[in-house]
Design a protein around this motif. Structure first.
Motif, PDB file in Angstrom:
ATOM      1  N   LYS A 371       0.812  -1.224   0.000  1.00 53.46           N
ATOM      2  CA  LYS A 371       0.000   0.000   0.000  1.00 53.46           C
ATOM      3  C   LYS A 371       0.843   1.270   0.000  1.00 53.46           C
ATOM      4  CE  LYS A 371      -3.451  -2.345   2.718  1.00 53.46           C
ATOM      5  NZ  LYS A 371      -3.505  -2.706   4.137  1.00 53.46           N
ATOM      6  N   LEU A 372       2.148   1.105   0.207  1.00 55.61           N
ATOM      7  CA  LEU A 372       2.983   2.290   0.414  1.00 55.61           C
ATOM      8  C   LEU A 372       3.456   2.939  -0.880  1.00 55.61           C
ATOM      9  CD1 LEU A 372       5.155   1.000   3.386  1.00 55.61           C
ATOM     10  CD2 LEU A 372       3.211   2.551   3.487  1.00 55.61           C
ATOM     11  N   GLY A 373       3.505   2.174  -1.965  1.00 56.40           N
ATOM     12  CA  GLY A 373       3.944   2.751  -3.224  1.00 56.40           C
ATOM     13  C   GLY A 373       5.445   2.758  -3.421  1.00 56.40           C
ATOM     14  N   PHE A 374       6.178   2.130  -2.519  1.00 54.78           N
ATOM     15  CA  PHE A 374       7.625   1.958  -2.724  1.00 54.78           C
ATOM     16  C   PHE A 374       8.053   0.680  -2.018  1.00 54.78           C
ATOM     17  CE2 PHE A 374       7.125   4.242   1.241  1.00 54.78           C
ATOM     18  CZ  PHE A 374       8.050   3.644   2.084  1.00 54.78           C
ATOM     19  N   PRO A 375       9.114   0.031  -2.503  1.00 54.35           N
ATOM     20  CA  PRO A 375       9.542  -1.209  -1.862  1.00 54.35           C
ATOM     21  C   PRO A 375      10.434  -0.951  -0.640  1.00 54.35           C
ATOM     22  CG  PRO A 375      10.883  -0.785  -3.798  1.00 54.35           C
ATOM     23  CD  PRO A 375       9.922   0.368  -3.683  1.00 54.35           C
ATOM     24  N   ARG A 376      10.494  -1.959   0.221  1.00 54.77           N
ATOM     25  CA  ARG A 376      11.400  -1.959   1.373  1.00 54.77           C
ATOM     26  C   ARG A 376      11.072  -0.834   2.349  1.00 54.77           C
ATOM     27  NH1 ARG A 376      15.512  -5.043  -1.330  1.00 54.77           N
ATOM     28  NH2 ARG A 376      14.302  -6.192  -2.864  1.00 54.77           N
ATOM     29  N   GLY A 377      12.057  -0.472   3.210  1.00 52.14           N
ATOM     30  CA  GLY A 377      11.703   0.482   4.266  1.00 52.14           C
ATOM     31  C   GLY A 377      12.888   1.268   4.781  1.00 52.14           C
ATOM     32  N   TYR A 378      12.664   1.941   5.902  1.00 47.45           N
ATOM     33  CA  TYR A 378      13.702   2.776   6.504  1.00 47.45           C
ATOM     34  C   TYR A 378      13.539   2.799   8.004  1.00 47.45           C
ATOM     35  CZ  TYR A 378       9.871   6.248   6.420  1.00 47.45           C
ATOM     36  OH  TYR A 378       8.677   6.906   6.567  1.00 47.45           O
ATOM     37  N   TYR A 459      12.138   4.418  -6.902  1.00 45.34           N
ATOM     38  CA  TYR A 459      11.928   3.682  -5.639  1.00 45.34           C
ATOM     39  C   TYR A 459      12.462   4.496  -4.464  1.00 45.34           C
ATOM     40  CZ  TYR A 459      11.361  -0.632  -8.459  1.00 45.34           C
ATOM     41  OH  TYR A 459      10.949  -1.584  -9.337  1.00 45.34           O
ATOM     42  N   GLU A 460      13.677   4.995  -4.651  1.00 44.26           N
ATOM     43  CA  GLU A 460      14.325   5.719  -3.549  1.00 44.26           C
ATOM     44  C   GLU A 460      13.654   7.080  -3.328  1.00 44.26           C
ATOM     45  OE1 GLU A 460      16.483   4.264  -6.048  1.00 44.26           O
ATOM     46  OE2 GLU A 460      16.599   2.494  -4.762  1.00 44.26           O
ATOM     47  N   TRP A 461      13.345   7.763  -4.429  1.00 48.40           N
ATOM     48  CA  TRP A 461      12.733   9.091  -4.314  1.00 48.40           C
ATOM     49  C   TRP A 461      11.390   9.003  -3.585  1.00 48.40           C
ATOM     50  CZ3 TRP A 461      14.246  13.955  -4.652  1.00 48.40           C
ATOM     51  CH2 TRP A 461      13.283  14.954  -4.728  1.00 48.40           C
ATOM     52  N   LYS A 462      10.594   7.997  -3.948  1.00 48.02           N
ATOM     53  CA  LYS A 462       9.276   7.849  -3.302  1.00 48.02           C
ATOM     54  C   LYS A 462       9.424   7.523  -1.813  1.00 48.02           C
ATOM     55  CE  LYS A 462       6.412   6.629  -7.250  1.00 48.02           C
ATOM     56  NZ  LYS A 462       6.149   5.483  -8.150  1.00 48.02           N
ATOM     57  N   GLN A 463      10.433   6.713  -1.521  1.00 45.21           N
ATOM     58  CA  GLN A 463      10.673   6.382  -0.120  1.00 45.21           C
ATOM     59  C   GLN A 463      11.037   7.649   0.669  1.00 45.21           C
ATOM     60  OE1 GLN A 463      14.426   4.514   1.279  1.00 45.21           O
ATOM     61  NE2 GLN A 463      13.177   2.707   1.583  1.00 45.21           N
ATOM     62  N   ALA A 464      11.862   8.489   0.058  1.00 44.79           N
ATOM     63  CA  ALA A 464      12.268   9.730   0.736  1.00 44.79           C
ATOM     64  C   ALA A 464      11.073  10.659   0.951  1.00 44.79           C
ATOM     65  CB  ALA A 464      13.370  10.430  -0.056  1.00 44.79           C
ATOM     66  N   ARG A 465      10.128  10.644   0.000  1.00 42.13           N
ATOM     67  CA  ARG A 465       8.936  11.479   0.180  1.00 42.13           C
ATOM     68  C   ARG A 465       8.064  10.930   1.316  1.00 42.13           C
ATOM     69  NH1 ARG A 465      11.977  13.464  -1.991  1.00 42.13           N
ATOM     70  NH2 ARG A 465      11.952  14.384   0.050  1.00 42.13           N
ATOM     71  N   ALA A 488      12.210  24.269  -4.381  1.00 46.48           N
ATOM     72  CA  ALA A 488      13.626  24.328  -4.757  1.00 46.48           C
ATOM     73  C   ALA A 488      14.486  23.552  -3.772  1.00 46.48           C
ATOM     74  CB  ALA A 488      14.084  25.777  -4.824  1.00 46.48           C
ATOM     75  N   GLN A 489      14.163  23.676  -2.475  1.00 44.57           N
ATOM     76  CA  GLN A 489      14.939  22.937  -1.468  1.00 44.57           C
ATOM     77  C   GLN A 489      14.741  21.439  -1.611  1.00 44.57           C
ATOM     78  OE1 GLN A 489      13.248  25.008   1.877  1.00 44.57           O
ATOM     79  NE2 GLN A 489      15.191  25.992   2.373  1.00 44.57           N
ATOM     80  N   ARG A 490      13.496  21.049  -1.932  1.00 41.14           N
ATOM     81  CA  ARG A 490      13.224  19.624  -2.078  1.00 41.14           C
ATOM     82  C   ARG A 490      14.011  19.053  -3.258  1.00 41.14           C
ATOM     83  NH1 ARG A 490       8.198  19.866  -2.073  1.00 41.14           N
ATOM     84  NH2 ARG A 490       7.969  19.656   0.175  1.00 41.14           N
ATOM     85  N   GLN A 491      14.077  19.854  -4.310  1.00 38.97           N
ATOM     86  CA  GLN A 491      14.845  19.439  -5.474  1.00 38.97           C
ATOM     87  C   GLN A 491      16.294  19.140  -5.088  1.00 38.97           C
ATOM     88  OE1 GLN A 491      12.742  19.559  -8.045  1.00 38.97           O
ATOM     89  NE2 GLN A 491      14.150  18.362  -9.296  1.00 38.97           N
TER      90      GLN A 491
END
Lengths: 571, 239
Positions: A371-378, A459-465, A488-491
């Motif tokens: 349901k999260l939209g990205f694999p694995r976790g943090y 994958y990584e970008w979505k996890q960071a969001r 701009a900062q998020r970029q």
């Protein structure tokens, strides 16, 4: 006449690198009676000279801004003047290159003990599912070993180095052999309440710090300065906990300032020794030995293998598969902070603690991953409290409050009211992220250097969001104000620059199939049976657990295997 | 004007030597396996007990007038109040002089900035910064802080310096006009950051801000009244 100095002695085991992997191998093998020769590319460590523990900034005339105010120009020592780093993302005379369109920063240590002298000491076991990532979601590759294979070695490693923690029964964060953790700090109590409201577990931190005396090392004295090196060895560093004691056995020989150039092999393909540059005399030397263990760090070990070419190994040593240098991974990093009104005016107390947060949040979403939209976790690391005032500590207050009485009062009011969250997540290995030999560049020792290619994917970008949303939710739940990012900062800061988390792994990966891996499950080369890799090179994936404890455990397991195989005469 | 004027030193390197002695002692204790909390405490104790301010400070780069101007700026940025002394007393001008004497790039920022400041003061009030009244001095700093704030707001709108350059044709709208105070904003930011650093890293500053750590203790504890204080003011007050 050859300029190379060849020693006639045949050493039992030569280990290259003295960090978590090399230190463990030296410690275990000398304890088993083998003679070990350890090469370190930097100098010997002298804690009395190197460690700046307990020093106040005002005891140094530059206060920590370094000569000429180097830190103001972004040229200061990585992690600050008082830390015990000896190395960094740039080393004079030892360059690396980055391919066009890629970004990668490679941190290297050059000192006995390597990065373990200053690392964060987060010590998390991989979960059972971390060893079988492909089975979980069809991404990446399974490890050839399972949690059950490594679990006894996690026990051994934790027992020796000492790790704090509590039994929690959380699948993503297996319990271990623990020292009692210190109690939570004031701001952490609020963070825990907020997390629990959001159904995120928040548990005592697992750090390589001892809270009761262990093998002559006294318990932590809570000065909060692990990063400066611990004079009482109350935290883990391979130098103080493994190498110094191993030296006392009389079976460990250390050659410092030795930059390994090549692993030498004979016509049959067997490893026969190592050639290295003695930096003190700028001469090339050769050592003969029965076994070579590479523990130079994932990328440095890959470089060494790729530079060890011969007729037998035209692709580089142990690289018939072509995987050496491939599948380079770092940890996905993202940080967010906020200010918490409830902490304003809090009576001051000593919040130094044991050198890091006393709580952390292990990954909690493995059951509803789809349901999260990205694999694995943090996992989430926490910052906050009343830090020692240092150069830079009050720049924020300065630009916020202008000057004068207003500044002084504002600084007092804001001090200790900030909390910060750092997500540390799993990256999926991809074909765009690897290192190779740059055919055009050599370092000051004439050794061909690495060229890096690296790309985060969606994958990584979505996890960071997801991290960003989660941290903001925690801050707001505790009544805080989030320091939100502009577009701009998020970029720019939306995901860590590759290499900056210093968890680079995977470049000499293990596997069951010699066609798709360099090493077997014992970190032994499929091709040269007396060659082993004991850093994070063998990692098949890079779970959201900081790699050091797993390097310790794997290296220990490999050391037992080496001793056994040598006894049997197999290597 | 003399570069050899002597003034009390904010600190000296005695401390470092004393520290190293303590460290050597602790290292010996590790080697002999006798390390204890007392040994750790000893290291901290040695650091605490060192004597300070025995020496004097000789100006390394600035002339006396520049040094006095920096002292005045330090006093204005972090003034003395009922809690603690000023950044000048905490050694900010000496800290700046030392670092500038080691770094030409930094020295140019400061000598250039001080000339700029005096020229502005002459233009506006016909008097140098040092010789101006306190009201004139703070009026100048207020101007810089206000101009800085406007710059900051433009940045917060996502406009980088490059954007501003690119859209210079819109200057007539007034939004993107670079301030004539820009060099002063930069300079004041340097002075302020380094003054704040000098102040809060000094013993005066550490005491002012109330940092209680850098000690050895056998147990980490947070007093219950502190936990209660935070909880009572948090959204979890009733839970």
């Amino acid at each position: 006449m050859s300029q190379i100095k060849r020693s006639p002695e045949i050493h039992d085991v030569v280990v290259i690198g003295s960090g978590a992997g090399g230190g463990t191998v030296a410690h275990v093998l000398t304890a088993l009676g083998l003679k070990v020769t350890l090469l370190e590319a930097g100098p010997m460590l002298d804690p009395a000279k190197e460690f700046k523990e307990h020093q106040w900034p005002h005891e140094v005339d530059h206060r920590g801004a370094e000569e000429g105010g180097a830190v103001y120009f972004g040229r200061g020592k990585p992690f600050g003047y008082f830390t015990t780093t000896n190395g960094g993302w740039e080393l004079e005379g030892e360059p690396y290159t980055v391919a066009e369109g890629s970004e990668f920063r490679w941190f290297r240590s050059r000192i006995l003990g390597g990065r373990t002298n200053h690392y964060g000491r987060m010590s998390f076991r991989f979960s059972d599912y971390d060893f079988k990532p492909y089975d979980r979601d069809g991404l990446g590759t399974n490890w050839p070993i399972s949690y059950d294979d490594i679990s006894p070695y996690y026990d051994k490693a934790e027992t020796l180095i000492g790790v704090t923690g509590t039994k929690e029964g959380i699948r993503s964060a297996p319990d271990g052999v623990f020292h009692d953790p210190p109690p939570a700090k004031a701001h952490e109590i609020l963070i825990k309440k907020a997390s629990e409201k959001l159904n995120i577990p928040c548990i005592p931190n697992r750090r390589a710090v001892i809270t009761r005396d262990l093998n002559g090392r006294p318990a932590c004295h809570y000065c909060g300065q692990c990063g400066r090196g611990c004079l009482t060895a109350s935290n883990y560093s391979s130098s103080q906990v493994q190498i110094f004691p191993a030296m006392k056995t009389g079976k460990l020989k250390i050659i410092d300032m030795a930059m390994a150039r090549e692993v030498l092999t004979d016509k049959s393909g067997k490893v026969v020794g190592v050639s290295y540059i003695d930096k003190k005399t700028r001469t090339e030397q050769e050592l003969r030995c029965r076994v070579v263990v590479l523990a130079a760090s994932a990328c440095e070990s890959a470089r060494l293998l790729l530079n060890s070419k011969s007729n037998r190994y035209q692709n580089g040593l142990a690289n018939g598969s072509g995987v050496v240098g491939r599948f380079l991974m770092d940890t996905v990093g993202f940080d967010l902070s906020g200010q918490v009104a409830a902490l304003e005016g809090l009576p001051r107390y000593n919040s130094d603690g044991f050198g890091g947060a006393h709580l952390y949040m292990p990954w909690w979403g493995w059951e509803n991953q789809s349901k999260l939209g990205f694999p694995r976790g943090y996992h989430i690391e926490i910052g906050g409290g009343y830090g020692m005032p240092q150069v830079g500590s009050f720049h924020h207050a300065a630009s916020r409050y202008g000057y004068g009485k207003k500044l002084k009062e504002g600084a007092r009011r804001d001090y200790g009211t900030h909390v910060a969250f750092a997500g540390r997540g799993e990256m999926i290995p991809n074909n765009h992220s690897y290192c190779e030999i740059d055919p055009k560049v050599v370092d000051q020792w004439g050794i061909p250097v690495l060229r890096f290619h690296f790309k985060w994917t969606d994958y990584e970008w979505k996890q960071a969001r997801h991290m960003e949303q989660t941290f903001a939710a925690i801050i707001e739940t505790m009544g805080g104000t989030v320091n939100r990012l502009s577009t701009a900062q998020r970029q720019r800061d939306g995901i860590s620059v590759p290499g900056m988390i210093i968890h680079e792994v995977g470049t000499v990966r293990m596997g069951t199939d010699p066609k798709t891996s360099a090493l077997n499950g014992f970190c032994q080369s499929h091709e040269a049976k007396n060659l082993f890799v004991c850093d994070a090179g063998p990692f098949v994936s890079n779970p959201d657990k900081n790699p050091t404890l797993t390097i310790n455990a794997l290296a220990w397991r490999t050391s037992d295997y080496i001793a056994e195989e040598m006894k049997k005469g197999n290597v | 004007m003399s570069n050899n004027r002597t003034i009390p030193a904010p600190d000296n390197d005695l401390s470092r030597r004393a520290m190293l002695r303590g460290v050597a002692l602790a290292a010996t204790a590790i080697a002999s396996g006798q390390l204890s909390l007392e040994a750790a405490q000893h290291v901290h104790q040695q650091v605490k007990e060192e004597k300070k301010n025995a020496g004097t400070y000789k100006l390394k780069l600035f002339n006396e007038r520049e040094y006095k101007t920096l002292g005045r700026l330090a006093e204005l940025i972090v003034p003395a109040d009922e809690v603690s002394g000023s950044a000048r007393e905490a050694g900010a001008p000496e800290f700046t002089d030392l670092l500038c004497s080691q770094n030409r790039e930094l020295a140019d920022i400061y000598t250039g900035g001080l000339f700029w400041l005096d020229a502005q003061m002459e233009d506006r009030h016909g008097v140098s910064f040092l010789d101006a009244t306190e009201g004139q001095q703070t009026a100048m700093l207020d101007l810089l802080v206000e101009a800085e704030k406007q710059e900051g707001e433009r940045r917060a709108q996502g406009l980088t310096f490059e954007d501003i350059q690119r859209y210079q044709e819109f200057e007539s709208y007034g939004i993107y006009r670079p301030s004539e105070l820009s060099p002063g904003i930069r300079f004041f930011d340097w002075v302020r950051r380094m003054t704040v650093d000098a102040f809060y890293t000094s013993e005066i500053g550490v005491k002012d801000i109330g940092y209680k750590g850098n000690t050895a203790t056998s147990k980490f504890e947070v007093p219950q009244e502190i936990i209660d204080y935070a909880l009572k003011r948090s959204p979890f007050a009733s839970s």
